[in-house]
Design a protein around this motif. Structure first.
Motif, short mmCIF file in Angstrom:
data_model
loop_
_atom_site.label_atom_id
_atom_site.label_comp_id
_atom_site.label_asym_id
_atom_site.label_seq_id
_atom_site.Cartn_x
_atom_site.Cartn_y
_atom_site.Cartn_z
N TYR A 94 0.88 -1.17 0.00
CA TYR A 94 0.00 0.00 0.00
C TYR A 94 0.91 1.22 0.00
CZ TYR A 94 -3.94 -3.00 1.24
OH TYR A 94 -4.92 -3.96 1.23
N GLY A 95 0.95 1.94 -1.09
CA GLY A 95 1.88 3.06 -1.20
C GLY A 95 3.30 2.54 -1.06
N ASP A 96 4.06 3.11 -0.12
CA ASP A 96 5.44 2.69 0.08
C ASP A 96 5.56 1.51 1.03
OD1 ASP A 96 6.27 4.66 -1.58
OD2 ASP A 96 6.73 6.11 0.02
N PRO A 136 6.85 -6.82 6.35
CA PRO A 136 5.85 -7.44 5.48
C PRO A 136 5.73 -8.95 5.71
CG PRO A 136 7.87 -7.06 4.26
CD PRO A 136 8.08 -6.47 5.62
N SER A 137 4.51 -9.44 5.53
CA SER A 137 4.25 -10.86 5.75
C SER A 137 5.15 -11.75 4.90
CB SER A 137 2.80 -11.18 5.37
OG SER A 137 1.93 -10.71 6.34
N ARG A 138 5.89 -12.62 5.58
CA ARG A 138 6.55 -13.74 4.91
C ARG A 138 6.20 -14.98 5.71
NH1 ARG A 138 10.95 -12.71 6.69
NH2 ARG A 138 10.55 -10.57 7.32
#
Ligand SMILES: Nc1ncnc2c1ncn2[C@@H]1O[C@H](COP(=O)(O)OP(=O)(O)OP(=O)(O)O)[C@@H](O)[C@H]1O
Ligand SMILES: [Mg+2]
Lengths: 275, 254
Positions: free
Chosen positions: A30-32, A228-230
């Protein structure tokens, strides 16, 4: 006709383990802010997959991609081999914010999906019975004519579940469905979910913060990292179905729980550091 | 009994105001000639109704307000709905609507007379204008806050476009329609006297204007109180209707 297909199901052992959902190198920002980073995993027919991870890591975003409300920026979410195009009644969703319709009574909320054009082929009587069934299962019968504004948080949550189950989707996507319930009701709901899945052979994706709940309900638990999801770890739960509460005290269960908690805690700490 | 008490509580503020009115009059702070006593004002209403044409005036005014409101809302609902729905349309139209809404109706009277003459049409048009612009704003500000979650839920249950509209959007719009109608009704009543300036033939506004020509303060007050009374009655009816239809809503104040 029915008997024939049932026989085929039994004969082809592969059918039971067919890949139904595939996340293929899925990323989303989302955006950056990158929310999901290169996630790949499969959900097979009859699987019960739980996602466990810190708040704000991107779990709801992943579910929304399967539900059809969010498109990945790269990679693909495949549903029975085809990219997800949009929402559909094959994937029942229980949203984190419930989404109970405030202008409909409890009973009419549960009936909502059954009264839509796609379900008109079901005789009216049967639709009424289905409504009754889930209203009873979720212990909402005494409140059938109540407005949602007069329900407790836990009751609204059960109402949202009843509405999703009543529409009889093939996939159940549940976003923290038991968060607002007290321990006793929560445990009852676990048993109920086991029953329903056992009887109706659904495929499920569950988002939860409770490691115990994830292990007890799932065939597989996926630990998600801080944003971020990993995927940190994906564990096949070695217990068969049906399960009962005695499992919670078994050595294997406790070992698994200790291991998963540790994994999850690490990610929670990292997510905390992000803020 | 309970209903009677409720009614009493609603009446009380008016009793207090009338008492204050007498109080001010008797205190001598205001020249008695400039402030007729309430009982004379009510007597004037009674006398004009029985012996004069006041009931016809009331009827003409009520009719104008209702027609202006009806046409105003017939346009405000679909227009407000569209503006509320689409952010781009909203960005474009919002300043225009606020511009036109800010114009005082009295300023429009010369234009109304030039284009529409001095009959009913011009008067109703001014009320329509006032009702539309106040109603449309309430409509689209309400609509723009529609929670997309409910539409999402219905989609996951398999709702078609038409079902999303009829089963989700319509029930979500209804409260805004009722609120907009109430606001527009209030504004229409507030604009009535101005609209009847077009040509003071009949109506409560005309009665007030004729009275002012003769410096007849009693009748001026009689007209004002009559307007307030009917505005309040209609608003009460709308409030009651909202309560019937919108029982499901969380009430903020309660
Ligand atoms: N539509 C959106 N626009 C911008 N940012 C968003 C949007 N949706 C989610 N985000 C951001 O993406 C991140 C992940 O959100 P998401 O709702 O997927 O988290 P989550 O793992 O479900 O968290 P929780 O456990 O608290 O429900 C958050 O930082 C959130 O602020
Ligand atoms: Mg979430």
């Amino acid at each position: 006709m029915n008997g024939e297909s049932a026989v085929r199901m039994q004969n082809e052992t592969g059918t039971d383990h067919e890949v139904k959902v595939r996340f293929q190198n899925v990323s989303k920002h989302y955006g950056d802010v990158e929310v999901v980073h290169d996630v790949s995993f499969d959900i097979r027919e009859g699987d019960f997959v739980s996602l466990v991870g810190p708040s704000g890591c991107g779990k709801t975003t992943m579910m929304n991609m399967l539900a059809g409300f969010v498109k990945p920026n790269s990679g693909e979410v495949l549903l029975e081999g085809k990219p997800v195009e949009g929402p559909g009644p094959d994937r029942g969703v229980m949203f984190q914010e419930y989404g109970v319709f405030p202008w409909l009574t409890v009973e009419k909320n549960i009936r909502f999906g059954l009264d839509l054009a796609i379900k008109r082929h079901i005789p009216k009587d049967e639709r009424r019975q289905i409504t009754e069934k889930y209203m009873n299962l979720m212990r909402l019968s005494d409140f059938r004519n109540a407005w949602p504004k007069n329900l407790s948080g836990g009751m609204r949550q059960r109402l949202a579940l009843a509405r999703a189950y009543a529409a009889n989707p093939h996939f159940l996507l549940m976003d923290e469905p038991f968060g607002a319930l007290d321990a006793q009701t929560r445990s009852d709901m676990h048993e109920l979910l086991h029953q329903i899945l056992q009887a109706e052979r659904k495929t499920a994706l569950l988002i939860t913060h409770s490691v115990d709940e994830a292990i007890y309900l799932s065939s597989r638990v996926i630990v998600i990292s801080a944003r971020p999801s990993r995927i940190v770890e994906s564990i096949d739960i070695p217990f068969g179905f049906p399960r009962d509460k005695s499992l919670l005290d078994s050595r294997e269960f406790i070992d698994l729980r200790i291991h998963l908690r540790e994994q999850v805690m690490k990610q929670y700490a990292e997510q905390q550091a992000l803020r | 009994m309970e209903r009677l008490t409720e009614f009493g509580w609603r009446l009380l503020p008016f009793v207090v105001v009338i008492a204050l009115w007498y109080g001010v009059r008797w205190s001598g702070l205001v020249d008695q000639g400039l402030l007729p006593p309430p009982h004379l004002v009510f007597a004037d209403i009674w006398q004009r109704s029985v012996e004069g044409t006041f009931l016809i005036d009331i009827w003409m005014s009520v009719r104008r307000v209702l027609l202006g409101l009806l046409f105003g809302m017939l346009l405000a609902v679909p227009v407000g709905f569209l503006i509320g729905w689409d952010k781009r349309i909203r960005r474009f139209v919002d300043p225009l609507i606020n511009f036109f809404r800010a114009l005082p109706p009295i300023a429009l009277i010369p234009l109304a007379i030039v284009y529409l003459g001095i009959g009913e049409v011009a008067k109703v048009a001014i009320l329509f204008y006032a009702a539309f612009f106040s109603g449309v704003i309430v409509m689209y500000e309400g609509m723009s806050q529609t929670n997309p979650l409910f539409i999402r839920v219905s989609r996951t249950l398999g709702a078609t476009d038409w079902e999303v509209f009829s089963k989700i959007i319509v029930p979500l719009t209804l409260p805004h329609v009722l609120t907009a109608t109430r606001v527009a009704l209030g504004v229409a009543w507030a604009t009535l006297v101005a609209s009847e300036l077009v040509a003071a033939q009949n109506g409560i506004g005309a009665v007030i204007q004729n009275a002012s020509a003769f410096f007849n303060l009693t009748t001026i007050y009689a007209g004002i109180i009559t307007i307030g009374f009917f505005a309040l009655m209609m608003d009460t009816i709308l409030r009651w209707a909202s309560r019937q239809f919108l029982d499901w809503q969380e009430r903020e104040a309660q």
